[in-house]
Motif scaffolding. Sequence first.
Motif, mmCIF file in Angstrom:
data_model
loop_
_atom_site.group_PDB
_atom_site.id
_atom_site.type_symbol
_atom_site.label_atom_id
_atom_site.label_comp_id
_atom_site.label_asym_id
_atom_site.label_seq_id
_atom_site.Cartn_x
_atom_site.Cartn_y
_atom_site.Cartn_z
ATOM 1 N N ALA A 1 24.769 26.221 -44.355
ATOM 2 C CA ALA A 1 23.495 27.147 -44.298
ATOM 3 C C ALA A 1 23.728 27.874 -42.907
ATOM 4 O O ALA A 1 23.239 29.064 -42.897
ATOM 5 C CB ALA A 1 22.341 26.312 -44.342
ATOM 6 N N ASN A 2 24.148 27.164 -41.807
ATOM 7 C CA ASN A 2 24.474 27.869 -40.568
ATOM 8 C C ASN A 2 25.486 29.132 -40.822
ATOM 9 O O ASN A 2 25.198 30.045 -40.130
ATOM 10 C CB ASN A 2 24.843 27.042 -39.277
ATOM 11 N N ASP A 3 26.498 28.522 -41.232
ATOM 12 C CA ASP A 3 27.606 29.526 -41.522
ATOM 13 C C ASP A 3 27.124 30.757 -42.123
ATOM 14 O O ASP A 3 27.595 31.913 -41.983
ATOM 15 C CB ASP A 3 28.977 28.873 -42.152
ATOM 16 N N LEU A 4 26.527 30.270 -43.416
ATOM 17 C CA LEU A 4 26.090 31.727 -44.089
ATOM 18 C C LEU A 4 25.109 32.431 -43.431
ATOM 19 O O LEU A 4 25.015 33.962 -43.655
ATOM 20 C CB LEU A 4 25.477 30.924 -45.460
ATOM 21 N N GLY A 5 24.220 31.795 -42.976
ATOM 22 C CA GLY A 5 23.088 32.597 -42.178
ATOM 23 C C GLY A 5 23.624 33.455 -41.163
ATOM 24 O O GLY A 5 23.043 34.418 -40.710
ATOM 25 N N PHE A 6 24.601 33.354 -40.486
ATOM 26 C CA PHE A 6 25.310 34.238 -39.512
ATOM 27 C C PHE A 6 26.615 34.610 -39.730
ATOM 28 O O PHE A 6 27.478 34.951 -39.045
ATOM 29 C CB PHE A 6 25.561 33.090 -38.270
ATOM 30 N N HIS B 1 23.221 21.160 -35.420
ATOM 31 C CA HIS B 1 24.146 20.680 -36.640
ATOM 32 C C HIS B 1 25.222 21.292 -36.929
ATOM 33 O O HIS B 1 26.059 20.921 -38.079
ATOM 34 C CB HIS B 1 22.998 20.616 -37.702
ATOM 35 N N TRP B 2 25.648 22.584 -36.466
ATOM 36 C CA TRP B 2 26.816 23.282 -36.619
ATOM 37 C C TRP B 2 27.952 22.301 -36.432
ATOM 38 O O TRP B 2 28.167 21.744 -35.293
ATOM 39 C CB TRP B 2 26.868 24.559 -35.675
ATOM 40 N N GLU C 1 32.235 19.053 -44.790
ATOM 41 C CA GLU C 1 31.060 19.947 -44.041
ATOM 42 C C GLU C 1 29.674 19.481 -44.669
ATOM 43 O O GLU C 1 29.737 19.564 -46.045
ATOM 44 C CB GLU C 1 31.414 21.329 -44.550
ATOM 45 N N SER C 2 28.658 19.494 -43.935
ATOM 46 C CA SER C 2 27.306 19.332 -44.123
ATOM 47 C C SER C 2 26.760 20.417 -44.801
ATOM 48 O O SER C 2 27.079 21.603 -44.487
ATOM 49 C CB SER C 2 26.616 18.545 -42.929
ATOM 50 N N ASP C 3 25.417 20.180 -45.321
ATOM 51 C CA ASP C 3 24.715 21.251 -46.060
ATOM 52 C C ASP C 3 24.342 22.049 -45.197
ATOM 53 O O ASP C 3 24.248 23.510 -45.143
ATOM 54 C CB ASP C 3 23.992 20.886 -46.917
ATOM 55 N N LEU C 4 23.859 21.410 -43.832
ATOM 56 C CA LEU C 4 23.290 22.035 -42.836
ATOM 57 C C LEU C 4 24.395 23.067 -42.205
ATOM 58 O O LEU C 4 23.770 24.183 -41.721
ATOM 59 C CB LEU C 4 22.443 21.273 -41.865
ATOM 60 N N ASN C 5 25.433 22.569 -42.137
ATOM 61 C CA ASN C 5 26.439 23.568 -41.477
ATOM 62 C C ASN C 5 26.905 24.667 -42.324
ATOM 63 O O ASN C 5 26.768 25.892 -41.815
ATOM 64 C CB ASN C 5 27.747 22.738 -40.968
ATOM 65 N N LEU D 1 15.217 31.910 -40.043
ATOM 66 C CA LEU D 1 15.675 30.814 -39.379
ATOM 67 C C LEU D 1 14.872 29.734 -40.114
ATOM 68 O O LEU D 1 15.159 28.331 -40.128
ATOM 69 C CB LEU D 1 15.511 30.291 -37.949
ATOM 70 N N MET D 2 13.822 30.084 -41.182
ATOM 71 C CA MET D 2 12.836 29.353 -41.857
ATOM 72 C C MET D 2 13.047 29.554 -43.359
ATOM 73 O O MET D 2 13.475 30.528 -43.761
ATOM 74 C CB MET D 2 11.424 29.751 -41.403
ATOM 75 N N PRO D 3 12.372 28.743 -44.182
ATOM 76 C CA PRO D 3 12.378 29.003 -45.610
ATOM 77 C C PRO D 3 11.545 30.161 -45.726
ATOM 78 O O PRO D 3 10.507 30.398 -44.996
ATOM 79 C CB PRO D 3 11.788 27.730 -46.089
ATOM 80 N N PRO D 4 11.553 30.900 -47.031
ATOM 81 C CA PRO D 4 12.678 30.624 -47.928
ATOM 82 C C PRO D 4 14.129 31.280 -47.578
ATOM 83 O O PRO D 4 15.139 30.984 -48.411
ATOM 84 C CB PRO D 4 12.186 31.505 -49.027
ATOM 85 N N ILE D 5 14.393 31.795 -46.569
ATOM 86 C CA ILE D 5 15.650 32.413 -46.125
ATOM 87 C C ILE D 5 16.568 31.307 -45.829
ATOM 88 O O ILE D 5 17.655 31.199 -46.241
ATOM 89 C CB ILE D 5 15.416 33.440 -45.276
ATOM 90 N N ALA D 6 16.177 30.409 -44.896
ATOM 91 C CA ALA D 6 16.880 29.438 -44.420
ATOM 92 C C ALA D 6 16.446 28.200 -44.968
ATOM 93 O O ALA D 6 15.259 27.928 -45.333
ATOM 94 C CB ALA D 6 16.984 29.388 -43.103
ATOM 95 N N PRO D 7 17.198 26.972 -44.994
ATOM 96 C CA PRO D 7 16.845 25.616 -45.576
ATOM 97 C C PRO D 7 15.979 24.992 -44.254
ATOM 98 O O PRO D 7 15.788 25.280 -43.220
ATOM 99 C CB PRO D 7 18.033 24.778 -45.957
ATOM 100 N N PRO D 8 15.054 24.112 -44.888
ATOM 101 C CA PRO D 8 14.205 23.151 -43.886
ATOM 102 C C PRO D 8 15.212 22.809 -42.769
ATOM 103 O O PRO D 8 16.147 22.236 -43.184
ATOM 104 C CB PRO D 8 13.516 22.302 -44.658
ATOM 105 N N ARG D 9 14.681 22.754 -41.494
ATOM 106 C CA ARG D 9 15.326 21.803 -40.279
ATOM 107 C C ARG D 9 16.704 22.592 -40.005
ATOM 108 O O ARG D 9 17.487 21.786 -39.380
ATOM 109 C CB ARG D 9 15.471 20.436 -40.743
#
Length: 351
Positions: free
Chosen positions: A85-90, A257-258, A79-83, A244-252
């Motif tokens: 982050a998506n899972d955590l954010g949703f 990328h899910w 699992e990628s770091d961006l994925n 969807l943006m820092p500091p809540i979400a990581p850059p990009r």
Amino acid sequence: MQDYLRGVVTEPFTLCRPDDLPGTTRELSAAAALVRPGTRMVTGPGARRDLGALLAALGEARSAHDRGPVTPVGEDPAESDLNKANDLGFGILRVRGEPVRVLTDAALRSAAAVLDLAARNGAGFERTTWRRLVGGFDALLLWLADPGRAPAACPVPAPGERQPLEPGSALRRWIYGHHVFMVFSQGCSLSLACLRERAAAGDGTGAAAAAATAVRLMWASQGALSFAGDVAMEDYATEIRPTLMPPIAPPRMTGLHWRDHEALVRELAAARDAWQWLAGSRPELLEEFRSAIDSAYSAHRGVCASFVGDRSPSLLATSRSSRPAVAVLEQFHRRRLDMLPPSARRDGDGR
């Protein structure tokens, strides 16, 4: 779970990893009896009179369905770091369990969330898009219960006109719309895998059933994205964009990328020869699938253009790039269509 989700998502939304989904109709058929109660959503007497009746029937289906025991996946090197982050954010929790039962549970749960919000505040997009959205749940549940048959279309009651949203409801629509998109992405990946397997076996009926399901789920994905973006500009700016943006979400961070979307893209590429084979006898299925992909990516681009404009940079952009978000999405749009065989009846712009 992220702090801003508390009160919006009451408990984690459980999904299996897309890698754990079955890849053949034989595996799917073995699990069909486990998910059959979920089809009460589409076959219950009177369930289609209005949204209230549909919600009641859906509640019965959820009570009857048992997703079985699940355990959290935990650390996953694939699992990628961006994925993550998506899972955590949703509010998504990846679990291990019987994957078809978990997918059915996710479909029933996300359907209930969307229907409840629509019953309360209506919908501000076209009724055709709404029917495609709700019809996607029908298609998935019917096909999971009987993978050898193309799912029938069922009448769908319409919601009322969109009403102003209460505080927090815009983020709720955004979150639940993405939950639905993940469910449809997994279902579409599964149907494309079965299309490949049935085409390789020379089974035209089974391949057509899987293809028809993929078509319905891709159209439904357009509906899911439309529902997610069915909020006012000021609500997007205050409730959604900051998540969807820092500091809540990581850059990009981006849903492109899910891993569920990435798995779907891999299946799209792998299914090219199967679509080519099926088009020899059922060319209309390929044509409609191309149209559905076109509409789904256009809906994504439309949501982006509505909220951030045609010139705003993409969340995917680096600090040295100012490439507009809509241009990035259009590039992905064209790439996805190019993964498919050309339609026998090309439209005006050459697709």
